[in-house]
Design a protein around this motif. Sequence first.
Motif, PDB file in Angstrom:
ATOM      1  N   CYS B  23      78.617   4.484  50.433  1.00  0.00           N
ATOM      2  CA  CYS B  23      79.880   4.592  50.819  1.00  0.00           C
ATOM      3  C   CYS B  23      80.655   3.917  49.455  1.00  0.00           C
ATOM      4  O   CYS B  23      80.303   3.514  47.891  1.00  0.00           O
ATOM      5  CB  CYS B  23      80.221   3.312  51.507  1.00  0.00           C
ATOM      6  N   GLU B  24      81.568   4.707  49.407  1.00  0.00           N
ATOM      7  CA  GLU B  24      81.921   4.998  47.873  1.00  0.00           C
ATOM      8  C   GLU B  24      83.716   4.755  47.790  1.00  0.00           C
ATOM      9  O   GLU B  24      84.164   5.031  48.721  1.00  0.00           O
ATOM     10  CB  GLU B  24      82.103   6.779  47.124  1.00  0.00           C
ATOM     11  N   GLN B  25      84.287   4.456  46.875  1.00  0.00           N
ATOM     12  CA  GLN B  25      85.260   4.034  47.110  1.00  0.00           C
ATOM     13  C   GLN B  25      86.530   4.420  46.004  1.00  0.00           C
ATOM     14  O   GLN B  25      86.006   3.830  44.496  1.00  0.00           O
ATOM     15  CB  GLN B  25      86.071   2.207  47.746  1.00  0.00           C
ATOM     16  N   ASN B  26      87.721   4.926  45.779  1.00  0.00           N
ATOM     17  CA  ASN B  26      87.898   4.817  44.366  1.00  0.00           C
ATOM     18  C   ASN B  26      90.044   4.181  45.018  1.00  0.00           C
ATOM     19  O   ASN B  26      90.530   4.298  44.315  1.00  0.00           O
ATOM     20  CB  ASN B  26      88.541   6.525  44.639  1.00  0.00           C
ATOM     21  N   LEU B  27      89.458   2.967  44.982  1.00  0.00           N
ATOM     22  CA  LEU B  27      91.086   2.171  44.976  1.00  0.00           C
ATOM     23  C   LEU B  27      90.805   0.985  44.463  1.00  0.00           C
ATOM     24  O   LEU B  27      91.853   0.194  44.566  1.00  0.00           O
ATOM     25  CB  LEU B  27      91.212   1.296  46.956  1.00  0.00           C
ATOM     26  N   ASN B  28      90.000   0.461  43.421  1.00  0.00           N
ATOM     27  CA  ASN B  28      89.318   0.064  42.271  1.00  0.00           C
ATOM     28  C   ASN B  28      89.739  -1.369  43.078  1.00  0.00           C
ATOM     29  O   ASN B  28      90.101  -2.077  42.356  1.00  0.00           O
ATOM     30  CB  ASN B  28      90.388  -0.494  41.285  1.00  0.00           C
ATOM     31  N   HIS B  29      88.905  -1.093  44.678  1.00  0.00           N
ATOM     32  CA  HIS B  29      88.503  -2.442  45.516  1.00  0.00           C
ATOM     33  C   HIS B  29      87.648  -3.132  44.338  1.00  0.00           C
ATOM     34  O   HIS B  29      86.613  -2.943  44.252  1.00  0.00           O
ATOM     35  CB  HIS B  29      88.456  -2.259  46.224  1.00  0.00           C
ATOM     36  N   ASP B  30      87.983  -5.073  44.740  1.00  0.00           N
ATOM     37  CA  ASP B  30      86.460  -5.590  43.920  1.00  0.00           C
ATOM     38  C   ASP B  30      85.808  -5.885  44.923  1.00  0.00           C
ATOM     39  O   ASP B  30      84.216  -5.584  44.595  1.00  0.00           O
ATOM     40  CB  ASP B  30      86.861  -6.886  43.174  1.00  0.00           C
ATOM     41  N   ALA B  31      85.997  -5.568  46.465  1.00  0.00           N
ATOM     42  CA  ALA B  31      84.873  -6.451  47.111  1.00  0.00           C
ATOM     43  C   ALA B  31      84.724  -5.255  48.610  1.00  0.00           C
ATOM     44  O   ALA B  31      85.791  -4.503  48.818  1.00  0.00           O
ATOM     45  CB  ALA B  31      85.222  -7.279  48.559  1.00  0.00           C
ATOM     46  N   MET B  32      83.453  -5.558  48.938  1.00  0.00           N
ATOM     47  CA  MET B  32      83.364  -4.096  49.713  1.00  0.00           C
ATOM     48  C   MET B  32      82.451  -4.573  50.727  1.00  0.00           C
ATOM     49  O   MET B  32      81.353  -6.072  50.858  1.00  0.00           O
ATOM     50  CB  MET B  32      82.287  -3.141  49.047  1.00  0.00           C
ATOM     51  N   TYR B  33      82.165  -4.486  51.912  1.00  0.00           N
ATOM     52  CA  TYR B  33      81.911  -4.475  53.392  1.00  0.00           C
ATOM     53  C   TYR B  33      80.979  -3.490  53.689  1.00  0.00           C
ATOM     54  O   TYR B  33      81.488  -2.262  53.958  1.00  0.00           O
ATOM     55  CB  TYR B  33      82.891  -5.679  54.434  1.00  0.00           C
ATOM     56  N   TRP B  34      79.753  -4.010  54.865  1.00  0.00           N
ATOM     57  CA  TRP B  34      79.693  -3.139  55.319  1.00  0.00           C
ATOM     58  C   TRP B  34      79.423  -3.844  56.805  1.00  0.00           C
ATOM     59  O   TRP B  34      78.605  -5.700  56.721  1.00  0.00           O
ATOM     60  CB  TRP B  34      77.836  -3.216  55.343  1.00  0.00           C
ATOM     61  N   TYR B  35      79.980  -3.240  58.190  1.00  0.00           N
ATOM     62  CA  TYR B  35      80.282  -3.589  59.174  1.00  0.00           C
ATOM     63  C   TYR B  35      79.090  -2.667  60.229  1.00  0.00           C
ATOM     64  O   TYR B  35      78.999  -1.699  60.115  1.00  0.00           O
ATOM     65  CB  TYR B  35      81.165  -4.068  60.498  1.00  0.00           C
ATOM     66  N   ARG B  36      78.637  -3.465  61.105  1.00  0.00           N
ATOM     67  CA  ARG B  36      78.035  -2.339  62.647  1.00  0.00           C
ATOM     68  C   ARG B  36      78.660  -2.500  63.578  1.00  0.00           C
ATOM     69  O   ARG B  36      79.094  -4.039  63.778  1.00  0.00           O
ATOM     70  CB  ARG B  36      76.299  -3.183  62.409  1.00  0.00           C
ATOM     71  N   GLN B  37      79.068  -1.628  64.382  1.00  0.00           N
ATOM     72  CA  GLN B  37      79.651  -1.447  66.519  1.00  0.00           C
ATOM     73  C   GLN B  37      79.098  -1.211  67.328  1.00  0.00           C
ATOM     74  O   GLN B  37      78.755  -0.156  66.938  1.00  0.00           O
ATOM     75  CB  GLN B  37      81.544  -0.937  66.026  1.00  0.00           C
ATOM     76  N   ASP B  38      78.516  -2.159  67.840  1.00  0.00           N
ATOM     77  CA  ASP B  38      77.916  -1.282  69.050  1.00  0.00           C
ATOM     78  C   ASP B  38      79.618  -0.836  69.883  1.00  0.00           C
ATOM     79  O   ASP B  38      80.184  -1.640  69.941  1.00  0.00           O
ATOM     80  CB  ASP B  38      77.255  -2.085  69.693  1.00  0.00           C
ATOM     81  N   PRO B  39      78.853  -0.193  71.092  1.00  0.00           N
ATOM     82  CA  PRO B  39      79.794   0.282  72.271  1.00  0.00           C
ATOM     83  C   PRO B  39      79.759  -0.556  72.818  1.00  0.00           C
ATOM     84  O   PRO B  39      80.122  -1.893  72.650  1.00  0.00           O
ATOM     85  CB  PRO B  39      79.583   0.899  73.286  1.00  0.00           C
ATOM     86  N   GLY B  40      81.786  -0.940  73.034  1.00  0.00           N
ATOM     87  CA  GLY B  40      82.626  -1.722  73.645  1.00  0.00           C
ATOM     88  C   GLY B  40      81.662  -4.034  72.767  1.00  0.00           C
ATOM     89  O   GLY B  40      82.501  -4.418  73.742  1.00  0.00           O
ATOM     90  N   GLN B  41      81.769  -3.473  71.578  1.00  0.00           N
ATOM     91  CA  GLN B  41      81.453  -4.410  70.651  1.00  0.00           C
ATOM     92  C   GLN B  41      82.493  -4.801  69.551  1.00  0.00           C
ATOM     93  O   GLN B  41      83.214  -3.721  68.837  1.00  0.00           O
ATOM     94  CB  GLN B  41      80.354  -4.895  69.971  1.00  0.00           C
ATOM     95  N   GLY B  42      82.584  -6.314  69.196  1.00  0.00           N
ATOM     96  CA  GLY B  42      83.426  -6.333  67.852  1.00  0.00           C
ATOM     97  C   GLY B  42      82.623  -5.758  66.774  1.00  0.00           C
ATOM     98  O   GLY B  42      81.654  -4.910  66.901  1.00  0.00           O
ATOM     99  N   LEU B  43      83.034  -6.403  65.984  1.00  0.00           N
ATOM    100  CA  LEU B  43      82.221  -5.557  63.691  1.00  0.00           C
ATOM    101  C   LEU B  43      81.807  -6.417  63.577  1.00  0.00           C
ATOM    102  O   LEU B  43      82.206  -8.176  63.713  1.00  0.00           O
ATOM    103  CB  LEU B  43      83.442  -5.390  62.754  1.00  0.00           C
ATOM    104  N   ARG B  44      80.502  -6.392  63.263  1.00  0.00           N
ATOM    105  CA  ARG B  44      79.387  -7.406  63.106  1.00  0.00           C
ATOM    106  C   ARG B  44      79.461  -7.323  61.556  1.00  0.00           C
ATOM    107  O   ARG B  44      78.963  -6.159  60.896  1.00  0.00           O
ATOM    108  CB  ARG B  44      78.495  -7.777  63.760  1.00  0.00           C
ATOM    109  N   LEU B  45      79.379  -8.048  60.545  1.00  0.00           N
ATOM    110  CA  LEU B  45      79.281  -8.528  59.155  1.00  0.00           C
ATOM    111  C   LEU B  45      78.072  -8.275  59.174  1.00  0.00           C
ATOM    112  O   LEU B  45      77.178  -9.130  59.500  1.00  0.00           O
ATOM    113  CB  LEU B  45      79.505  -9.640  58.830  1.00  0.00           C
TER     114      LEU B  45
END
Lengths: 114, 112
Positions: B23-45
Amino acid sequence: QKEVEQNSGPLSVPEGAIASLNCTYSDRVSQSFFWYRQYSGKSPELIMSIYSNGDKEDGRFTAQLNKASQYVSLLIRDSQPSDSATYLCAVTRDYGGSQGNLIFGKGTKLSVKP
Amino acid sequence: DGGITQSPKYLFRKEGQNVTLSCEQNLNHDAMYWYRQDPGQGLRLIYYSQIVNDFQKGDIAEGYSVSREKKESFPLTVTSAQKNPTAFYLCASSIGSDQPQHFGDGTRLSIL
């Protein structure tokens, strides 16, 4: 466990109608609220942010927030078939050591019929 | 164009293998996150990082590891300890921890 609840749908509306999507949250101290649109097989896309009670309008979208009732909604006016997607409600987790992180609902699937 | 780039788009893992999602970003953002999404489910951190050289476990960190050596990069390793890794993995970033998060296109991980 803090939660964000959404009706999973599917919510079906005819083209041109108003679609109303609802979300309730359990953490009374949450400060920031977001709506994301997710097309099938794609990543979520931010469509609205709202931080204070009342309505916020952006084009065909209106977000409504009522902190006393712990309720946030999204209205889509003049719904188009291209609006067919799953809409995710997200709320900041403003407690403990993970302040500011988002809690996501499972999403409401919207289907707009031509 | 500014944005978040995730690679690869599809990834297959063999039994007992560790795999790393980029995961690479060029938005100069300080915060970054990883989520997992399973079918029919919300995002889990899974993990999040609010600043370089610091990261915190999310709700489902077991079987995963991360690093944040550069502001732009937040790779996720899915270890062999993660027994059910098949999911859609999403990386996000934000200016600050209470600001809107913006997502990359995701990586779909499957078991061979």
